[in-house]
Design a protein around this motif. Structure first.
Motif, PDB file in Angstrom:
ATOM      1  N   UNK A  21       0.840  -1.192   0.000  1.00 43.16           N
ATOM      2  CA  UNK A  21       0.000   0.000   0.000  1.00 43.16           C
ATOM      3  C   UNK A  21       0.872   1.238   0.000  1.00 43.16           C
ATOM      4  N   UNK A  22       0.716   2.083   1.015  1.00 38.77           N
ATOM      5  CA  UNK A  22       1.508   3.306   1.123  1.00 38.77           C
ATOM      6  C   UNK A  22       2.693   3.168   2.063  1.00 38.77           C
ATOM      7  N   UNK A  23       3.022   1.953   2.462  1.00 39.45           N
ATOM      8  CA  UNK A  23       4.155   1.765   3.364  1.00 39.45           C
ATOM      9  C   UNK A  23       5.242   0.939   2.684  1.00 39.45           C
ATOM     10  N   UNK A  24       6.453   1.099   3.176  1.00 34.98           N
ATOM     11  CA  UNK A  24       7.590   0.316   2.718  1.00 34.98           C
ATOM     12  C   UNK A  24       7.857  -0.729   3.795  1.00 34.98           C
ATOM     13  N   UNK A  25       7.870  -1.993   3.424  1.00 37.00           N
ATOM     14  CA  UNK A  25       8.072  -3.087   4.378  1.00 37.00           C
ATOM     15  C   UNK A  25       9.482  -3.634   4.205  1.00 37.00           C
ATOM     16  N   UNK A  26      10.208  -3.717   5.312  1.00 36.17           N
ATOM     17  CA  UNK A  26      11.578  -4.223   5.311  1.00 36.17           C
ATOM     18  C   UNK A  26      11.589  -5.503   6.139  1.00 36.17           C
ATOM     19  N   UNK A  27      11.989  -6.602   5.515  1.00 33.18           N
ATOM     20  CA  UNK A  27      12.030  -7.894   6.193  1.00 33.18           C
ATOM     21  C   UNK A  27      13.476  -8.342   6.337  1.00 33.18           C
ATOM     22  N   UNK A  37      10.127  -7.526  10.976  1.00 26.56           N
ATOM     23  CA  UNK A  37       9.425  -6.841   9.896  1.00 26.56           C
ATOM     24  C   UNK A  37       9.264  -5.398  10.339  1.00 26.56           C
ATOM     25  N   UNK A  38       9.824  -4.471   9.565  1.00 25.24           N
ATOM     26  CA  UNK A  38       9.717  -3.042   9.877  1.00 25.24           C
ATOM     27  C   UNK A  38       8.897  -2.375   8.785  1.00 25.24           C
ATOM     28  N   UNK A  39       8.123  -1.377   9.183  1.00 24.83           N
ATOM     29  CA  UNK A  39       7.294  -0.640   8.236  1.00 24.83           C
ATOM     30  C   UNK A  39       7.675   0.831   8.284  1.00 24.83           C
TER      31      UNK A  39
END
Length: 68
Positions: A21-27, A37-39
């Motif tokens: 969506x409008x977030x960047x997810x860092x795994x 998992x960071x958003x």
């Protein structure tokens, strides 16, 4: 990608960066063991940009083209 601390010890291994969506997810994993998992939201991305001065912003733009 690995993020290192001041002593060149591995702090985090990033395995995947993706959009949700409008977030960047860092795994990835912290200290090589704990899954994380960071958003990053648009509001927090704008806050991060405010921390950069012009010299640091320019450095980030050229970082990909540097040897090392």
């Amino acid at each position: 990608m690995k993020i290192l601390d001041a002593n060149d010890k591995e702090l985090m291994t990033v395995r995947k960066i993706e959009r949700d969506g409008n977030t960047l997810v860092i795994r990835g994993k912290i200290f090589g063991a704990m899954p994380m998992v960071a958003r990053l939201t648009p509001k927090e991305a704008r806050a991060a940009l405010k921390l950069l001065d012009f010299k640091t912003f320019f450095f980030l733009l050229t970082l990909l083209f540097r040897k090392g």
